[in-house]
Design a protein around this motif. Structure first.
Motif, PDB file in Angstrom:
ATOM      1  N   GLU A  75       0.829  -1.212   0.000  1.00  0.00           N
ATOM      2  CA  GLU A  75       0.000   0.000   0.000  1.00  0.00           C
ATOM      3  C   GLU A  75       0.858   1.255   0.000  1.00  0.00           C
ATOM      4  O   GLU A  75       0.514   2.247  -0.658  1.00  0.00           O
ATOM      5  N   ASN A  76       1.960   1.225   0.706  1.00  0.00           N
ATOM      6  CA  ASN A  76       2.844   2.393   0.730  1.00  0.00           C
ATOM      7  C   ASN A  76       3.551   2.592  -0.598  1.00  0.00           C
ATOM      8  O   ASN A  76       3.838   3.726  -0.987  1.00  0.00           O
ATOM      9  N   ILE A  77       3.836   1.510  -1.305  1.00  0.00           N
ATOM     10  CA  ILE A  77       4.421   1.626  -2.648  1.00  0.00           C
ATOM     11  C   ILE A  77       3.411   2.283  -3.589  1.00  0.00           C
ATOM     12  O   ILE A  77       3.759   3.168  -4.379  1.00  0.00           O
ATOM     13  N   LYS A  78       2.141   1.864  -3.489  1.00  0.00           N
ATOM     14  CA  LYS A  78       1.092   2.463  -4.313  1.00  0.00           C
ATOM     15  C   LYS A  78       0.913   3.941  -3.974  1.00  0.00           C
ATOM     16  O   LYS A  78       0.702   4.767  -4.864  1.00  0.00           O
ATOM     17  N   ARG A  79       1.004   4.267  -2.687  1.00  0.00           N
ATOM     18  CA  ARG A  79       0.882   5.673  -2.276  1.00  0.00           C
ATOM     19  C   ARG A  79       2.002   6.505  -2.870  1.00  0.00           C
ATOM     20  O   ARG A  79       1.766   7.593  -3.421  1.00  0.00           O
ATOM     21  N   LEU A  80       3.232   5.991  -2.765  1.00  0.00           N
ATOM     22  CA  LEU A  80       4.379   6.715  -3.314  1.00  0.00           C
ATOM     23  C   LEU A  80       4.227   6.906  -4.818  1.00  0.00           C
ATOM     24  O   LEU A  80       4.502   7.986  -5.353  1.00  0.00           O
ATOM     25  N   HIS A  81       3.785   5.854  -5.497  1.00  0.00           N
ATOM     26  CA  HIS A  81       3.611   5.945  -6.942  1.00  0.00           C
ATOM     27  C   HIS A  81       2.589   7.021  -7.306  1.00  0.00           C
ATOM     28  O   HIS A  81       2.804   7.827  -8.214  1.00  0.00           O
ATOM     29  N   ALA A  82       1.473   7.031  -6.598  1.00  0.00           N
ATOM     30  CA  ALA A  82       0.423   8.019  -6.869  1.00  0.00           C
ATOM     31  C   ALA A  82       0.939   9.439  -6.646  1.00  0.00           C
ATOM     32  O   ALA A  82       0.649  10.353  -7.441  1.00  0.00           O
ATOM     33  N   GLU A  83       1.709   9.635  -5.577  1.00  0.00           N
ATOM     34  CA  GLU A  83       2.248  10.964  -5.277  1.00  0.00           C
ATOM     35  C   GLU A  83       3.222  11.420  -6.352  1.00  0.00           C
ATOM     36  O   GLU A  83       3.193  12.579  -6.785  1.00  0.00           O
ATOM     37  N   LEU A  84       4.091  10.521  -6.806  1.00  0.00           N
ATOM     38  CA  LEU A  84       5.089  10.890  -7.809  1.00  0.00           C
ATOM     39  C   LEU A  84       4.463  11.049  -9.188  1.00  0.00           C
ATOM     40  O   LEU A  84       4.847  11.946  -9.953  1.00  0.00           O
ATOM     41  N   ALA A  85       3.506  10.186  -9.514  1.00  0.00           N
ATOM     42  CA  ALA A  85       2.869  10.237 -10.833  1.00  0.00           C
ATOM     43  C   ALA A  85       2.109  11.544 -11.052  1.00  0.00           C
ATOM     44  O   ALA A  85       1.928  11.975 -12.188  1.00  0.00           O
ATOM     45  N   ALA A  86       1.686  12.179  -9.968  1.00  0.00           N
ATOM     46  CA  ALA A  86       0.935  13.424 -10.082  1.00  0.00           C
ATOM     47  C   ALA A  86       1.829  14.590 -10.499  1.00  0.00           C
ATOM     48  O   ALA A  86       1.320  15.623 -10.970  1.00  0.00           O
ATOM     49  N   TYR A  87       3.155  14.443 -10.370  1.00  0.00           N
ATOM     50  CA  TYR A  87       4.056  15.565 -10.652  1.00  0.00           C
ATOM     51  C   TYR A  87       5.110  15.282 -11.722  1.00  0.00           C
ATOM     52  O   TYR A  87       5.441  16.170 -12.516  1.00  0.00           O
ATOM     53  N   ILE A  88       5.662  14.076 -11.749  1.00  0.00           N
ATOM     54  CA  ILE A  88       6.751  13.792 -12.680  1.00  0.00           C
ATOM     55  C   ILE A  88       6.284  13.966 -14.130  1.00  0.00           C
ATOM     56  O   ILE A  88       5.268  13.412 -14.538  1.00  0.00           O
ATOM     57  N   GLY A  89       7.050  14.752 -14.867  1.00  0.00           N
ATOM     58  CA  GLY A  89       6.715  15.015 -16.269  1.00  0.00           C
ATOM     59  C   GLY A  89       5.699  16.116 -16.458  1.00  0.00           C
ATOM     60  O   GLY A  89       5.315  16.430 -17.588  1.00  0.00           O
ATOM     61  N   GLN A  90       5.245  16.729 -15.337  1.00  0.00           N
ATOM     62  CA  GLN A  90       4.258  17.802 -15.402  1.00  0.00           C
ATOM     63  C   GLN A  90       4.927  19.162 -15.172  1.00  0.00           C
ATOM     64  O   GLN A  90       6.025  19.227 -14.617  1.00  0.00           O
ATOM     65  N   PRO A  91       4.284  20.248 -15.578  1.00  0.00           N
ATOM     66  CA  PRO A  91       4.861  21.587 -15.362  1.00  0.00           C
ATOM     67  C   PRO A  91       5.094  21.910 -13.896  1.00  0.00           C
ATOM     68  O   PRO A  91       5.922  22.759 -13.557  1.00  0.00           O
ATOM     69  N   THR A  92       4.355  21.236 -13.008  1.00  0.00           N
ATOM     70  CA  THR A  92       4.461  21.504 -11.569  1.00  0.00           C
ATOM     71  C   THR A  92       5.564  20.688 -10.891  1.00  0.00           C
ATOM     72  O   THR A  92       5.751  20.786  -9.688  1.00  0.00           O
ATOM     73  N   THR A  97       8.952  19.442  -9.360  1.00  0.00           N
ATOM     74  CA  THR A  97      10.129  20.103  -8.769  1.00  0.00           C
ATOM     75  C   THR A  97      11.255  19.071  -8.632  1.00  0.00           C
ATOM     76  O   THR A  97      12.086  18.931  -9.520  1.00  0.00           O
ATOM     77  N   ASN A  98      11.265  18.340  -7.520  1.00  0.00           N
ATOM     78  CA  ASN A  98      12.321  17.332  -7.309  1.00  0.00           C
ATOM     79  C   ASN A  98      11.738  15.940  -7.090  1.00  0.00           C
ATOM     80  O   ASN A  98      12.382  15.075  -6.490  1.00  0.00           O
ATOM     81  N   GLU A  99      10.523  15.713  -7.567  1.00  0.00           N
ATOM     82  CA  GLU A  99       9.843  14.437  -7.309  1.00  0.00           C
ATOM     83  C   GLU A  99      10.583  13.237  -7.897  1.00  0.00           C
ATOM     84  O   GLU A  99      10.575  12.161  -7.319  1.00  0.00           O
ATOM     85  N   ARG A 100      11.228  13.412  -9.048  1.00  0.00           N
ATOM     86  CA  ARG A 100      11.901  12.270  -9.668  1.00  0.00           C
ATOM     87  C   ARG A 100      13.071  11.769  -8.816  1.00  0.00           C
ATOM     88  O   ARG A 100      13.509  10.629  -8.981  1.00  0.00           O
ATOM     89  N   ASN A 101      13.550  12.599  -7.911  1.00  0.00           N
ATOM     90  CA  ASN A 101      14.620  12.146  -7.007  1.00  0.00           C
ATOM     91  C   ASN A 101      14.122  11.083  -6.026  1.00  0.00           C
ATOM     92  O   ASN A 101      14.926  10.420  -5.361  1.00  0.00           O
ATOM     93  N   GLU A 102      12.793  10.951  -5.930  1.00  0.00           N
ATOM     94  CA  GLU A 102      12.205   9.949  -5.047  1.00  0.00           C
ATOM     95  C   GLU A 102      12.028   8.592  -5.736  1.00  0.00           C
ATOM     96  O   GLU A 102      11.618   7.623  -5.099  1.00  0.00           O
ATOM     97  N   LEU A 103      12.338   8.515  -7.030  1.00  0.00           N
ATOM     98  CA  LEU A 103      12.168   7.259  -7.757  1.00  0.00           C
ATOM     99  C   LEU A 103      13.012   6.112  -7.186  1.00  0.00           C
ATOM    100  O   LEU A 103      12.518   4.981  -7.074  1.00  0.00           O
ATOM    101  N   PRO A 104      14.293   6.339  -6.826  1.00  0.00           N
ATOM    102  CA  PRO A 104      15.058   5.239  -6.220  1.00  0.00           C
ATOM    103  C   PRO A 104      14.403   4.691  -4.964  1.00  0.00           C
ATOM    104  O   PRO A 104      14.426   3.473  -4.727  1.00  0.00           O
ATOM    105  N   CYS A 117       8.515   5.682 -14.978  1.00  0.00           N
ATOM    106  CA  CYS A 117       9.945   5.877 -15.224  1.00  0.00           C
ATOM    107  C   CYS A 117      10.226   6.298 -16.665  1.00  0.00           C
ATOM    108  O   CYS A 117      11.246   6.936 -16.937  1.00  0.00           O
ATOM    109  N   LYS A 118       9.337   5.953 -17.586  1.00  0.00           N
ATOM    110  CA  LYS A 118       9.500   6.388 -18.976  1.00  0.00           C
ATOM    111  C   LYS A 118       9.400   7.908 -19.070  1.00  0.00           C
ATOM    112  O   LYS A 118       9.965   8.512 -19.976  1.00  0.00           O
ATOM    113  N   ARG A 119       8.701   8.506 -18.109  1.00  0.00           N
ATOM    114  CA  ARG A 119       8.606   9.970 -18.090  1.00  0.00           C
ATOM    115  C   ARG A 119       9.890  10.601 -17.565  1.00  0.00           C
ATOM    116  O   ARG A 119      10.169  11.768 -17.827  1.00  0.00           O
TER     117      ARG A 119
END
Length: 223
Positions: free
Chosen positions: A106-123, A125-132, A167-169
């Motif tokens: 569930e926490n992996i899904k939460r993290l994914h949802a949080e990052l997917a909302a920002y990565i590759g979007q104009p908004t 900031t540093n969300e992709r640093n959380e991918l590792p 990750c493709k984004r």
């Protein structure tokens, strides 16, 4: 109890190990240098008194060099960390702890949802640093589940596909200095999927695209 903070801290640790492994794999001269040093120590063992050391001290140093080579220099710190046995007979059960594995998922899904909302979007900031962090937790869940009875847990293919798409984004993630991490290659290497669209070769082709775009953008003022 969601254990959110505990899993966030664990994800940060995995992120550090992934970054360390990436840095060591880039230092291609280290394995050769360590092998040369081990040969020096082996030569010293012939006449240890000439070097002011005892045979026991040199053998201890030799053992430490072997451990260093196996555990650190080859860039396997993260894999060794997540594939070790966490179960203690009659005391602690982790791989068969369904509530724990469920909370981790569930926490992996939460993290994914949080990052997917920002990565590759104009908004973004540093969300992709959380991918590792997220990918580290996902790999940990996969290996931990597979250690259960009869390897009953199957890799969550849907979550794998969602992470791959995310990750493709961001196929290239800046770690530090000139170090750039490739999450697609990492994921396909640690958790290989039998799919031509989610393979190491596929990841390499995807990584080329942002480089070409950056090159074209740098030329646009001139053109």
């Amino acid at each position: 109890i969601t254990m959110r903070r505990a899993f966030d801290a664990l994800g940060d640790l995995f992120g550090v190990l992934i970054a360390v492994d990436d840095a060591l794999l880039r230092a291609t001269h280290l394995p050769g240098a360590l092998d040369a040093y081990r040969r020096v120590v082996a030569n010293m063992l012939v006449e240890p008194k000439c070097y002011g050391m005892s045979r026991g001290q040199l053998q201890q140093l030799e053992g430490r060099l072997l451990a260093l080579d196996a555990d650190l220099v080859r860039g396997v710190s993260f894999r060794k960390c997540i594939t070790q046995s966490f179960d203690v007979p009659n005391q602690l059960a982790v791989s068969t702890n369904v509530p724990f594995l469920g909370q981790l998922a569930e926490n992996i899904k939460r993290l994914h949802a949080e990052l997917a909302a920002y990565i590759g979007q104009p908004t973004e900031t540093n969300e992709r640093n959380e991918l590792p962090k997220m990918i580290g937790l996902f790999c940990f869940h996969a290996f931990l589940s597979s250690a259960g009875p009869r390897n009953s847990a199957v890799l969550d293919r849907r979550m794998y596909s969602l992470i791959w798409a995310l990750c493709k984004r961001a196929p290239l993630v800046h770690l530090s200095g000139v170090a750039v991490w490739r999450p697609l290659q990492f994921l396909s290497r640690v958790l290989p999927m039998k799919s031509s669209s989610m393979s190491v070769d596929s990841a390499s082709k995807i990584e080329v695209r942002p480089r070409l775009c950056s090159f074209r953008n740098s030329l646009s003022p001139v053109l």
